[in-house]
Design a protein around this motif. Structure first.
Motif, mmCIF file in Angstrom:
data_model
loop_
_atom_site.group_PDB
_atom_site.id
_atom_site.type_symbol
_atom_site.label_atom_id
_atom_site.label_comp_id
_atom_site.label_asym_id
_atom_site.label_seq_id
_atom_site.Cartn_x
_atom_site.Cartn_y
_atom_site.Cartn_z
ATOM 1 N N ALA A 130 64.745 37.489 -8.544
ATOM 2 C CA ALA A 130 64.577 36.556 -7.426
ATOM 3 C C ALA A 130 63.613 35.433 -7.788
ATOM 4 C CB ALA A 130 64.088 37.310 -6.202
ATOM 5 N N LYS A 131 62.549 35.795 -8.511
ATOM 6 C CA LYS A 131 61.545 34.798 -8.902
ATOM 7 C C LYS A 131 62.117 33.809 -9.912
ATOM 8 C CE LYS A 131 56.874 34.450 -10.833
ATOM 9 N NZ LYS A 131 55.711 35.213 -11.374
ATOM 10 N N GLU A 132 62.946 34.293 -10.833
ATOM 11 C CA GLU A 132 63.440 33.435 -11.914
ATOM 12 C C GLU A 132 64.707 32.672 -11.566
ATOM 13 O OE1 GLU A 132 61.667 36.185 -15.591
ATOM 14 O OE2 GLU A 132 63.835 36.132 -15.197
ATOM 15 N N THR A 133 65.506 33.198 -10.615
ATOM 16 C CA THR A 133 66.803 32.549 -10.327
ATOM 17 C C THR A 133 67.028 32.229 -8.858
ATOM 18 O OG1 THR A 133 68.008 34.617 -9.916
ATOM 19 C CG2 THR A 133 67.802 33.901 -12.214
ATOM 20 N N GLY A 134 66.233 32.819 -7.963
ATOM 21 C CA GLY A 134 66.471 32.635 -6.535
ATOM 22 C C GLY A 134 67.501 33.597 -5.981
ATOM 23 N N VAL A 135 68.084 34.426 -6.835
ATOM 24 C CA VAL A 135 69.077 35.420 -6.412
ATOM 25 C C VAL A 135 68.345 36.712 -6.043
ATOM 26 C CG1 VAL A 135 71.013 36.865 -7.160
ATOM 27 C CG2 VAL A 135 70.941 34.444 -7.782
ATOM 28 N N THR A 136 68.535 37.162 -4.812
ATOM 29 C CA THR A 136 67.811 38.307 -4.285
ATOM 30 C C THR A 136 68.656 39.586 -4.328
ATOM 31 O OG1 THR A 136 68.599 37.944 -2.029
ATOM 32 C CG2 THR A 136 66.595 36.757 -2.711
ATOM 33 N N ALA A 137 68.030 40.685 -3.923
ATOM 34 C CA ALA A 137 68.759 41.948 -3.808
ATOM 35 C C ALA A 137 69.904 41.817 -2.816
ATOM 36 C CB ALA A 137 67.803 43.064 -3.373
ATOM 37 N N ASN A 138 69.666 41.088 -1.744
ATOM 38 C CA ASN A 138 70.712 40.841 -0.747
ATOM 39 C C ASN A 138 71.898 40.115 -1.368
ATOM 40 O OD1 ASN A 138 71.745 40.648 2.074
ATOM 41 N ND2 ASN A 138 71.408 38.457 1.733
ATOM 42 N N ASP A 139 71.630 39.147 -2.235
ATOM 43 C CA ASP A 139 72.706 38.386 -2.885
ATOM 44 C C ASP A 139 73.508 39.264 -3.845
ATOM 45 O OD1 ASP A 139 71.928 35.963 -1.612
ATOM 46 O OD2 ASP A 139 70.318 35.737 -3.080
ATOM 47 N N ILE A 140 72.827 40.155 -4.553
ATOM 48 C CA ILE A 140 73.525 41.087 -5.446
ATOM 49 C C ILE A 140 74.462 41.973 -4.638
ATOM 50 C CG2 ILE A 140 73.237 43.045 -7.014
ATOM 51 C CD1 ILE A 140 70.556 41.839 -7.855
ATOM 52 N N ALA A 141 73.959 42.453 -3.493
ATOM 53 C CA ALA A 141 74.775 43.313 -2.629
ATOM 54 C C ALA A 141 76.029 42.588 -2.160
ATOM 55 C CB ALA A 141 73.939 43.779 -1.435
ATOM 56 N N LYS A 142 75.877 41.327 -1.761
ATOM 57 C CA LYS A 142 77.030 40.542 -1.290
ATOM 58 C C LYS A 142 78.033 40.314 -2.419
ATOM 59 C CE LYS A 142 75.209 39.841 2.811
ATOM 60 N NZ LYS A 142 75.703 40.617 3.968
ATOM 61 N N ALA A 143 77.519 40.053 -3.618
ATOM 62 C CA ALA A 143 78.406 39.796 -4.758
ATOM 63 C C ALA A 143 79.171 41.051 -5.173
ATOM 64 C CB ALA A 143 77.603 39.245 -5.932
ATOM 65 N N LEU A 144 78.571 42.222 -4.977
ATOM 66 C CA LEU A 144 79.271 43.473 -5.297
ATOM 67 C C LEU A 144 80.501 43.663 -4.414
ATOM 68 C CD1 LEU A 144 76.285 45.892 -5.970
ATOM 69 C CD2 LEU A 144 78.180 45.439 -7.541
ATOM 70 N N LEU A 145 80.434 43.165 -3.190
ATOM 71 C CA LEU A 145 81.588 43.275 -2.294
ATOM 72 C C LEU A 145 82.800 42.547 -2.872
ATOM 73 C CD1 LEU A 145 79.904 42.617 1.200
ATOM 74 C CD2 LEU A 145 80.221 44.793 0.002
ATOM 75 N N ASP A 146 82.559 41.436 -3.520
ATOM 76 C CA ASP A 146 83.649 40.668 -4.137
ATOM 77 C C ASP A 146 84.251 41.393 -5.333
ATOM 78 O OD1 ASP A 146 83.927 38.507 -2.489
ATOM 79 O OD2 ASP A 146 82.561 37.209 -3.606
ATOM 80 N N ARG A 147 83.534 42.347 -5.868
ATOM 81 C CA ARG A 147 83.998 43.057 -7.058
ATOM 82 C C ARG A 147 84.532 44.452 -6.746
ATOM 83 N NH1 ARG A 147 80.677 39.178 -8.010
ATOM 84 N NH2 ARG A 147 80.610 38.085 -10.016
ATOM 85 N N GLY A 148 84.816 44.670 -5.460
ATOM 86 C CA GLY A 148 85.474 45.909 -5.068
ATOM 87 C C GLY A 148 84.569 47.093 -4.835
ATOM 88 N N LEU B 133 75.464 36.048 -14.175
ATOM 89 C CA LEU B 133 75.877 34.858 -13.436
ATOM 90 C C LEU B 133 74.688 34.232 -12.710
ATOM 91 C CD1 LEU B 133 78.535 33.336 -12.968
ATOM 92 C CD2 LEU B 133 78.868 34.698 -10.882
ATOM 93 N N ALA B 134 73.755 35.072 -12.256
ATOM 94 C CA ALA B 134 72.565 34.564 -11.569
ATOM 95 C C ALA B 134 71.746 33.663 -12.486
ATOM 96 C CB ALA B 134 71.708 35.729 -11.079
ATOM 97 N N TYR B 135 71.728 33.987 -13.781
ATOM 98 C CA TYR B 135 70.957 33.184 -14.727
ATOM 99 C C TYR B 135 71.712 31.954 -15.207
ATOM 100 C CZ TYR B 135 67.123 36.514 -15.116
ATOM 101 O OH TYR B 135 66.026 37.305 -14.845
ATOM 102 N N THR B 136 73.043 31.976 -15.126
ATOM 103 C CA THR B 136 73.830 30.835 -15.615
ATOM 104 C C THR B 136 74.353 29.940 -14.494
ATOM 105 O OG1 THR B 136 75.826 32.217 -15.637
ATOM 106 C CG2 THR B 136 74.548 32.081 -17.685
ATOM 107 N N ASN B 137 74.712 30.527 -13.377
ATOM 108 C CA ASN B 137 75.265 29.766 -12.253
ATOM 109 C C ASN B 137 74.892 30.453 -10.943
ATOM 110 O OD1 ASN B 137 76.693 28.081 -10.582
ATOM 111 N ND2 ASN B 137 78.716 28.659 -11.343
#
Length: 505
Positions: free
Chosen positions: A395-413, A455-459
């Motif tokens: 979160a500190k390095e990319t702005g992507v939080t635990a909540n964002d990881i959880a949401k992205a997992l939904l897209d991956r089934g 992806l959090a580190y690249t986009n």
């Protein structure tokens, strides 16, 4: 592994109108119609009921489509930490059907079979937990916690101790423990963890006093770590005649390996809808058990089944019972489900549950422990049933939080893991794979997490806009957390305008 997606522009059922169709028309004889009188005043009657006008086929298709938009353990992995969302064997449903015609007021001579099941469960669960007796008179997890708290409170009342007003709760205990203690007006005192994620013994020594009523914790704790100093913890609690309460939320990690009773616990609450494979969440209400040993047996909720002269009766009332927590047989359908689960596994199978759930968790850790951005407390300690990673660095390095990881997992089934719990871990991701997930699924889950973090580190914006492939996409967090401030109709309209759910065709 891809999750089948239904058509996401499905209207709400009340939005179907104007078709003038009916699913079933019941003929009413003219004589009967004349006899019907409506005494409701005109000004209180609805002028426009605004009901859907659909055929039976349209109704069935609508709700089947909605069911396809849901996700459960029958669809794929549900890694909710501290929930133990394991597969529920379908033979349990057949067993539950046997209870459907059971009436609670039947003569006991006609229900000997179901009473025998309860009697066996009382004994089996006592053996599994190292207790003397178990009551199945608690309908679910929170009720089990409350029963334990009530037992501790009454114990001290019987002893005449009016000053026992403090309930200790580990900061790695199950999340609802403080609420259960507060309901009985106990002052909740948190016991901090040390740097290794375990109960800080030095802190405990300082806090335990003549005002301590009990200590609520679970072992393994919510970090998935085994409290290796549990015997010392029990000694300090018992030194002031306080009681040690075990929350069974995490029993899966030690099932068949070690027993809470042997660790010094006085009261054990169990979730049948977790450890013993009974459906919970969307699958229906849970079920619980409350077990005790020593003098705490006298405080169990009643009634319990006893056996005399080869006959079973629901008549046993402990000496200082806290009373009833449920009615009649309790949540008997789910008790029978758990009975079939234990019966099917047997002693050898039960012992494999703790071993395989521990193996699954540590295998998953081996796949994720070197991922950049994820941190693990006490990284060299093995876990039991679950693991908590921190996405604080990510979160500190990319702005992507635990909540964002959880949401992205939904897209991956995958269903999302538990996030932001326990509260003593920043950006927490709590993952529990259970013993029922095969290696290939664990590999896929680990690969999905790796993919999201890369992806959090690249986009990062790609992750921040997830999920994209679900029925409802990224929600307004204010509305999501304060739904009462916005009417349902307005919420639906707003979501459609923002393109987060489909528009009506």
């Amino acid at each position: 592994m891809k999750w089948h997606q239904a058509t996401w522009d499905e209207p709400l059922i009340f939005e179907y109108k104007g078709k003038n169709r009916v699913g079933l028309k019941i003929p009413i004889e003219e004589e009967l119609r004349k006899q019907v009188k409506i005494n409701l005043p005109i000004n209180l009657r609805r002028k426009d009921i605004d009901l859907p006008e659909l055929s039976e086929l349209e109704v069935i298709r609508h709700f089947i489509r909605l069911s396809q938009m849901s996700f459960g353990v029958d669809n794929g992995m549900v890694p909710l930490g501290s929930c133990t969302m394991k597969y529920n064997p379908k033979i349990e449903e057949e067993a539950d059907n046997l209870t459907q015609n059971l009436h609670p007021l039947q003569d006991e001579s006609t229900v000997q079979g179901i009473l025998e099941v309860i009697y066996d469960m009382q004994r089996w669960l006592a053996e599994i937990t190292g207790m003397e007796l178990c009551s199945l008179q608690v309908p679910a997890g929170a009720a089990g916690e409350l029963a334990g708290v009530l037992m501790i409170k009454k114990y001290h009342e019987i002893k005449g101790r009016k000053n026992r007003d403090e309930m200790l709760v580990a900061d790695t205990a199950h999340g609802t423990n403080p609420a259960s203690a507060s309901m009985e007006n106990f002052k909740v005192i948190y016991i901090k963890s040390n740097n290794e994620g375990l109960v800080d013994i030095d802190v405990l020594k300082e806090i335990v006093s003549e005002r301590t009523a009990g200590f609520m914790l679970t072992n393994p704790n919510t970090l998935g770590l085994f409290e290796e100093n549990i015997l010392d913890i029990a000694k300090y609690i018992h030194s002031v005649d306080a009681k040690l309460y075990y929350d069974g939320a995490n029993l899966n990690g030690i099932l068949g390996i070690v027993r809470p009773g042997d660790m010094g616990f006085d009261i054990v609450h169990l979730n049948l809808h977790k450890t013993f494979a009974v459906p919970h969440g969307g699958g229906g209400p849970g079920a619980g058990a409350i077990c005790a040993k020593g003098e705490m047996v006298d405080y169990l909720p009643y009634p319990l089944v006893e056996k005399k002269n080869g006959k079973y009766s629901l008549t046993y009332i402990p000496k200082y019972t806290i009373g009833k927590i449920a009615t009649y047989y309790g949540n008997i359908g789910n008790v029978v489900r758990a009975y079939i689960y234990i019966l099917g596994l047997g002693a050898e199978g039960i012992s494999l549950v703790g071993k395989m759930s521990t193996l699954a968790t540590n295998y998953l850790i081996s796949k994720l422990k070197d991922v950049k951005g994820l941190d693990l407390i006490a990284p060299n300690r093995p876990r039991k049933h679950e693991v908590v990673f921190s996405a604080k660095t990510l979160a500190k390095e990319t702005g992507v939080t635990a909540n964002d990881i959880a949401k992205a997992l939904l897209d991956r089934g995958f269903y999302a893991p538990t996030i932001y719990f326990p509260p003593n871990v920043e950006e927490a991701l709590m993952i529990e794979p259970t013993e029922t997930e095969p290696k290939e699924v664990l590999d896929s889950f680990a690969e999905a997490v790796r993919d999201i973090i890369n992806l959090a580190y690249t986009n990062p914006n790609e992750v921040l806009s997830s999920p994209k492939n679900t029925a409802v996409r990224r929600l307004d967090q204010v509305i999501a957390n304060h739904p009462s401030s916005v009417t349902p109709t307005y919420r639906v309209k707003r979501l459609r305008e923002e393109g987060k759910i489909g528009s009506l065709k």
